[in-house]
Write a protein that holds these residues in place. Structure first.
Motif, PDB file in Angstrom:
ATOM      1  N   ALA A 212       0.792  -1.230   0.000  1.00  0.00           N
ATOM      2  CA  ALA A 212       0.000   0.000   0.000  1.00  0.00           C
ATOM      3  C   ALA A 212       0.826   1.283   0.000  1.00  0.00           C
ATOM      4  O   ALA A 212       0.379   2.300  -0.519  1.00  0.00           O
ATOM      5  CB  ALA A 212      -0.946   0.001   1.196  1.00  0.00           C
ATOM      6  N   ASN A 213       2.020   1.252   0.563  1.00  0.00           N
ATOM      7  CA  ASN A 213       2.823   2.472   0.630  1.00  0.00           C
ATOM      8  C   ASN A 213       4.307   2.113   0.716  1.00  0.00           C
ATOM      9  O   ASN A 213       4.652   0.935   0.903  1.00  0.00           O
ATOM     10  CB  ASN A 213       2.382   3.337   1.820  1.00  0.00           C
ATOM     11  CG  ASN A 213       2.497   2.597   3.129  1.00  0.00           C
ATOM     12  OD1 ASN A 213       3.577   2.150   3.501  1.00  0.00           O
ATOM     13  ND2 ASN A 213       1.378   2.451   3.839  1.00  0.00           N
ATOM     14  N   PRO A 214       5.186   3.088   0.590  1.00  0.00           N
ATOM     15  CA  PRO A 214       6.623   2.783   0.598  1.00  0.00           C
ATOM     16  C   PRO A 214       7.113   2.104   1.882  1.00  0.00           C
ATOM     17  O   PRO A 214       8.023   1.281   1.827  1.00  0.00           O
ATOM     18  CB  PRO A 214       7.280   4.158   0.421  1.00  0.00           C
ATOM     19  CG  PRO A 214       6.269   4.968  -0.308  1.00  0.00           C
ATOM     20  CD  PRO A 214       4.942   4.500   0.210  1.00  0.00           C
ATOM     21  N   ILE A 215       6.490   2.406   3.008  1.00  0.00           N
ATOM     22  CA  ILE A 215       6.914   1.787   4.263  1.00  0.00           C
ATOM     23  C   ILE A 215       6.576   0.297   4.276  1.00  0.00           C
ATOM     24  O   ILE A 215       7.378  -0.533   4.710  1.00  0.00           O
ATOM     25  CB  ILE A 215       6.280   2.506   5.482  1.00  0.00           C
ATOM     26  CG1 ILE A 215       6.775   3.946   5.556  1.00  0.00           C
ATOM     27  CG2 ILE A 215       6.572   1.758   6.777  1.00  0.00           C
ATOM     28  CD1 ILE A 215       8.276   4.098   5.686  1.00  0.00           C
TER      29      ILE A 215
ATOM     30  N   LEU B 232      10.383  -6.033   1.652  1.00  0.00           N
ATOM     31  CA  LEU B 232      11.711  -6.303   1.085  1.00  0.00           C
ATOM     32  C   LEU B 232      12.689  -6.735   2.172  1.00  0.00           C
ATOM     33  O   LEU B 232      13.513  -7.626   1.954  1.00  0.00           O
ATOM     34  CB  LEU B 232      12.226  -5.081   0.331  1.00  0.00           C
ATOM     35  CG  LEU B 232      11.454  -4.749  -0.946  1.00  0.00           C
ATOM     36  CD1 LEU B 232      11.949  -3.433  -1.536  1.00  0.00           C
ATOM     37  CD2 LEU B 232      11.543  -5.878  -1.958  1.00  0.00           C
ATOM     38  N   ASP B 233      12.579  -6.127   3.343  1.00  0.00           N
ATOM     39  CA  ASP B 233      13.421  -6.514   4.473  1.00  0.00           C
ATOM     40  C   ASP B 233      13.168  -7.972   4.849  1.00  0.00           C
ATOM     41  O   ASP B 233      14.108  -8.759   5.025  1.00  0.00           O
ATOM     42  CB  ASP B 233      13.134  -5.590   5.659  1.00  0.00           C
ATOM     43  CG  ASP B 233      13.976  -5.924   6.862  1.00  0.00           C
ATOM     44  OD1 ASP B 233      15.217  -5.782   6.776  1.00  0.00           O
ATOM     45  OD2 ASP B 233      13.402  -6.334   7.896  1.00  0.00           O
TER      46      ASP B 233
END
Length: 102
Positions: free
Chosen positions: A40-43, A49-50
């Motif tokens: 939903a958002n970059p965070i 990805l982490d």
């Protein structure tokens, strides 16, 4: 440490699925919506990805270290990582390894 790892493995299963089950009840098995909500958002992308990098590293570790130390049931930790995530796979592998050495 055996109990500690086992408790963490249990929490590593219950907590993620405790979040997923209500979402599934509300939305059904809508894979497209699942990915849309997850990204939903970059965070949230950062978090995914982490976790992805950590999961790949963990899978490599389980396979190599498990083979080197002949850890029985190590592939249950691989399965746990692939079906739930690092939160289950890592403590489960450490539990198997610790239990074997005692």
């Amino acid at each position: 440490m055996i109990r500690f790892y086992l408790i963490l493995a249990l929490l590593g299963f219950l907590l993620p699925y405790g979040a997923l089950i209500p979402w599934l009840v509300a939305n059904g098995l809508d894979i497209g919506l699942l990915f849309e909500d997850a990204m939903a958002n970059p965070i949230s992308i950062l978090a995914w990805l982490d976790v992805l990098v950590a999961a790949v590293a963990l899978l490599g570790f389980i396979v190599v270290d498990g083979h080197r130390h002949k850890v029985r049931y190590r592939y249950f930790a691989v399965l746990g990582t692939l079906t739930v995530g690092v939160s289950l796979g890592l403590p489960l592998y450490l539990y198997f390894k610790e239990k074997q050495s005692t």
